[in-house]
Scaffold this active site. Structure first.
Site, PDB file in Angstrom:
ATOM      1  N   MET A 190       6.877  -9.430  -4.223  1.00 32.88           N
ATOM      2  CA  MET A 190       5.797  -9.471  -5.206  1.00 32.88           C
ATOM      3  C   MET A 190       4.728  -8.478  -4.801  1.00 32.88           C
ATOM      4  O   MET A 190       4.605  -8.136  -3.648  1.00 32.88           O
ATOM      5  CB  MET A 190       5.193 -10.861  -5.270  1.00 32.88           C
ATOM      6  CG  MET A 190       6.203 -11.904  -5.683  1.00 32.88           C
ATOM      7  SD  MET A 190       5.540 -13.549  -5.569  1.00 32.88           S
ATOM      8  CE  MET A 190       7.060 -14.471  -5.614  1.00 32.88           C
ATOM      9  N   ILE A 234      12.715 -11.624  -0.696  1.00 28.98           N
ATOM     10  CA  ILE A 234      13.436 -10.428  -0.255  1.00 28.98           C
ATOM     11  C   ILE A 234      13.435  -9.405  -1.384  1.00 28.98           C
ATOM     12  O   ILE A 234      13.997  -9.651  -2.460  1.00 28.98           O
ATOM     13  CB  ILE A 234      14.893 -10.769   0.145  1.00 28.98           C
ATOM     14  CG1 ILE A 234      14.931 -12.015   1.030  1.00 28.98           C
ATOM     15  CG2 ILE A 234      15.542  -9.583   0.835  1.00 28.98           C
ATOM     16  CD1 ILE A 234      14.146 -11.910   2.310  1.00 28.98           C
ATOM     17  N   GLU A 235      12.832  -8.270  -1.143  1.00 29.36           N
ATOM     18  CA  GLU A 235      12.760  -7.231  -2.163  1.00 29.36           C
ATOM     19  C   GLU A 235      12.657  -5.863  -1.528  1.00 29.36           C
ATOM     20  O   GLU A 235      12.570  -5.726  -0.298  1.00 29.36           O
ATOM     21  CB  GLU A 235      11.590  -7.479  -3.125  1.00 29.36           C
ATOM     22  CG  GLU A 235      10.285  -7.850  -2.476  1.00 29.36           C
ATOM     23  CD  GLU A 235       9.214  -8.270  -3.482  1.00 29.36           C
ATOM     24  OE1 GLU A 235       9.010  -7.530  -4.462  1.00 29.36           O
ATOM     25  OE2 GLU A 235       8.582  -9.313  -3.279  1.00 29.36           O
ATOM     26  N   ALA A 236      12.716  -4.840  -2.370  1.00 27.15           N
ATOM     27  CA  ALA A 236      12.579  -3.445  -1.949  1.00 27.15           C
ATOM     28  C   ALA A 236      13.555  -3.111  -0.812  1.00 27.15           C
ATOM     29  O   ALA A 236      14.727  -3.466  -0.869  1.00 27.15           O
ATOM     30  CB  ALA A 236      11.134  -3.159  -1.562  1.00 27.15           C
TER      31      ALA A 236
END
Length: 551
Positions: free
Chosen positions: A1, A169-171
Site C-alpha cells: 500500500m 507483499i507487493e512490488a
C-alpha cells in the site's frame, strides 16, 4: 500500500483421501459414459463448517507524521487496527523494524509503541501486525536463512502478543520468487511453534489485485504458502490503484467487486490444486478487502463515501472474512488549503462531512481478529449429487463435440456460461487461474423453474450456404453451420466461422436472435428478407463447384 476458549486443532493432512478419490472416480466415469444431450452429474459440498465472524480493522501507519493516536479509538470501528509496517532494519538483514528506522526497542522508547498497544488492548481493542508494504524490504527479501527468518517473525509476534499477522507483499518483494518460498517456509515454522504452545496464529496474505483478479506472482505466492502447509486465514486484496487494469467507464466500486469475485474463483482453484476442497462460502470467508479511501495514488481514481457504503453491503452479503482500509491516518477531510489532487498521508482528499470511512466500511461487521484466529482449514466433504437436466436448463447442456460461437450460452454443472470466442472441447468450468485462459465466462446459476430458451430459426433456403470461391458484397447474408452471417465489406474466401476468433478483422458478423426475428417477420409479411445475397460466382462456381464450409 502506498505510503473464547480455544478449541484443539486437529493435524492437517493434504493427502488424497479415500472419499475424495472415490468421488473423483465417479465423476470421471460420469463424464466418460454420458451421451450427447444426456443429463450430466456434478458434485457440491454436503456440509459447510461454521465460519468465523468477519472482522474489520483499519491500517495505521505507525511511523507516519503526524502520529496517529490509535490507542484512543474515536469509534467502535477504530478499536481494532492493523499496525504497519514491520520491515528489515536498514543495514541489518534479519532484524525487524518499524519502517526500516526503529527496532522494536527503539519504537518502544521513541514512539512509546508498547505502551500504546497495551492501552488499546486494555480498552478491548486488538492489534494486528503487518509485515512488508510498498516502500521497504520485507524481511524475507533480505534474510536468507529460513530459521533466522522464522526467529525474526517470532520475535515480533512474542513482543506484541498478537494472534493475527498480515503479510503485505507487493512490488519488488512480490517479484522475488526465492523470498516467497523462504517466507512461506519460515511462517510454517512459526505457525507450528504457536500450535505446539497452544497459541493461535492467523496468517493473512495481503496482495495487489486487478479487476481480473490476482496477478500471476500473486497466485504463485498463495501457492507457495499452501505448498509449505501454512494454514492461511485468508487473502486480503488491495482494491485500489487499478490504473490501466480498470477498463474505460468502470467505476471504482465495480472494479473492486469484480476483483473480489475473480479472487474468489482463483482461490478455489489454488485450494483444489493443494488437495483441499472448500465450499464457495468457505472461500468467501477467506477473502479480505482493503480499499484506499478517498483519493488513490492513481489520478482520477477516487473511492467515495457512497462507494464505501455499497462496498460494505457487498462484503457483508458475501460474508467475506475481513474488511480493512488504508488508512485510519487518512480518515478525515483535508484542510481548505490542501491540494486534494495530491495524495495525503493525513487526510482522504474528499469532503467527508460528519462521516468516517471506517464507520461506513465496518457497518454490520461484528467479528474480531482474535476470535477468527482459532479457525482451522480442513477439506470439506463432497457428496451431494445434482444433475444437468435439459428440461430444466435455459440453454443446451455443454457438449465436448459441439462448436460454439462467440456469445453462445450453455449450461454446465447447473451454471450458465457464455462463450467469449469460438470454442470446441473446452470445459466451461476448467479450473484456470486467469480468466483469459478459458473461452468461457460464468454468467450465473440456473434458476429454479427455468425451461429451455428457444432461439428463433429461419426456414431452410432463406439464405444461401457460404461458398469460399464466391464474392460477397457489404450486406450479403449467408449460412454456415446453421448460423446466419452478414458481410461487413466486400470479401472472397474469408470464412464466416473465423469471425468468432477475430471479430475485428473478419468481414463477417453473426446475426443476433433479434435480427433473425426481424427476418421472420419479413417472411410472414411476404417481403424479401434483408440481405438476400447478390453473389458473384467465379467460373468454377458457375459450373457447380462447391466448398465445404470451414468449421
Amino acid at each position: 500500500m502506498s505510503t473464547t476458549e480455544k478449541a484443539p486443532k486437529p493435524a492437517k493432512t493434504k493427502r488424497l483421501s479415500i472419499p475424495r478419490l472415490l468421488v473423483a472416480i465417479v465423476v470421471s466415469a460420469a463424464l466418460v459414459t454420458a451421451g450427447v444431450g444426456a443429463a450430466r452429474t456434478w458434485w457440491v459440498s454436503a456440509t459447510t463448517p461454521a465460519a468465523a465472524d468477519p472482522w474489520f480493522a483499519a491500517y495505521v501507519d505507525v511511523t507516519a507524521t503526524p502520529s496517529y493516536a490509535f490507542e484512543s479509538p474515536v469509534s467502535d470501528a477504530a478499536k481494532n487496527v492493523v499496525l504497519s509496517f514491520i520491515v528489515t532494519k536498514a543495514g541489518e538483514d534479519c532484524t525487524p523494524s518499524w519502517g526500516s528506522v526503529y527496532t522494536m526497542d527503539e519504537a518502544a522508547s521513541s514512539l512509546d509503541l508498547d505502551r500504546r498497544i497495551a492501552r488499546l488492548q486494555q480498552q478491548g481493542g486488538e492489534a494486528v501486525v503487518s509485515f512488508g508494504g510498498l516502500a521497504n524490504d520485507e524481511l524475507a527479501s533480505t534474510c536468507t536463512d529460513v530459521d533466522e527468518l522464522a526467529d525474526a517473525y517470532q520475535s515480533v509476534i512474542d513482543r506484541y502478543d498478537v494472534t493475527t499477522i498480515d503479510l503485505d507483499i507487493e512490488a519488488d518483494n512480490l517479484a522475488n520468487t526465492e523470498a516467497s518460498v523462504r517466507r512461506a517456509e519460515a511462517i510454517a515454522i512459526v505457525q507450528q511453534r504457536q500450535k505446539a504452545a497452544d497459541d493461535d496464529l492467523a496468517v493473512w496474505l495481503t496482495l495487489p489485485v486487478a479487476p481480473t483478479g490476482l496477478t500471476e506472482v500473486g497466485t504463485d505466492t498463495v501457492a507457495d504458502f499452501l505448498s509449505a502447509e501454512v494454514d492461511l486465514a485468508g487473502v486480503n486484496v488491495m482494491t485500489m490503484d487499478y490504473g490501466s487494469s480498470r477498463v474505460d467507464g468502470q467505476s471504482m466500486l465495480d472494479a473492486s467487486t469484480s476483483a473480489l469475485e475473480e479472487t474468489h474463483r482463483q482461490l478455489g482453484v489454488l485450494y483444489s490444486r493443494a488437495d483441499i476442497d472448500l465450499t464457495s462460502e468457505t472461500i468467501w470467508n477467506k477473502i479480505g478487502a482493503t480499499p484506499m479511501i478517498g483519493q488513490n495514488d492513481v489520478e482520477g481514481e477516487i473511492f467515495t463515501l457512497d462507494d464505501a457504503r455499497k462496498f460494505n453491503t457487498y462484503v457483508v452479503d458475501h460474508a467475506a472474512g475481513r474488511m480493512s482500509m488504508w488508512s485510519l491516518n487518512r480518515d478525515a477531510t483535508c484542510g481548505s488549503n490542501y491540494d486534494v489532487r495530491r495524495v495525503a498521508d493525513s487526510c482522504s482528499g474528499v469532503a467527508q462531512g460528519d462521516f468516517s470511512f471506517a464507520t461506513l466500511l465496518a457497518s454490520k461487521i461484528v467479528g474480531s481478529p482474535e476470535d477468527s484466529a482459532s479457525t482451522t482449514t480442513t477439506s470439506e466433504p463432497v457428496a451431494v449429487e445434482e444433475e444437468d437436466d435439459p428440461a430444466t436448463s435455459p440453454y443446451a447442456i455443454w457438449d465436448e463435440d459441439a462448436t460454439y460461437l462467440i456469445g453462445t450460452k450453455v449450461v454446465w454443472h447447473r451454471n450458465v456460461y457464455s462463450a467469449k470466442w469460438w470454442t470446441r472441447g473446452d470445459l466451461p468450468d476448467n479450473p484456470v487461474l486467469d480468466a483469459w485462459e478459458t473461452p468461457w465466462e460464468l454468467v450465473g446459476p440456473v434458476l429454479e423453474g427455468e425451461t429451455p430458451v428457444i432461439s428463433p430459426t429461419l426456414p431452410a433456403g432463406t439464405y444461401p450456404t457460404w461458398v469460399g470461391t464466391d464474392v460477397y458484397e457489404e450486406g450479403d447474408r449467408v449460412v454456415v453451420d446453421d448460423y446466419v452471417f452478414e458481410s461487413k465489406w466486400w470479401n472472397q474466401g474469408d470464412s464466416p466461422a473465423a469471425s468468432n476468433t477475430e471479430p475485428d478483422n473478419s468481414p463477417w458478423v453473426r446475426l443476433t436472435d433479434a435480427q433473425i426475428t426481424e427476418v421472420l417477420d419479413q417472411l410472414a409479411a411476404g417481403e424479401a428478407p434483408t440481405g438476400q445475397s447478390t453473389v458473384t460466382p467465379t467460373d468454377d462456381a458457375a459450373v457447380g463447384t462447391t466448398e465445404t464450409p470451414a468449421q
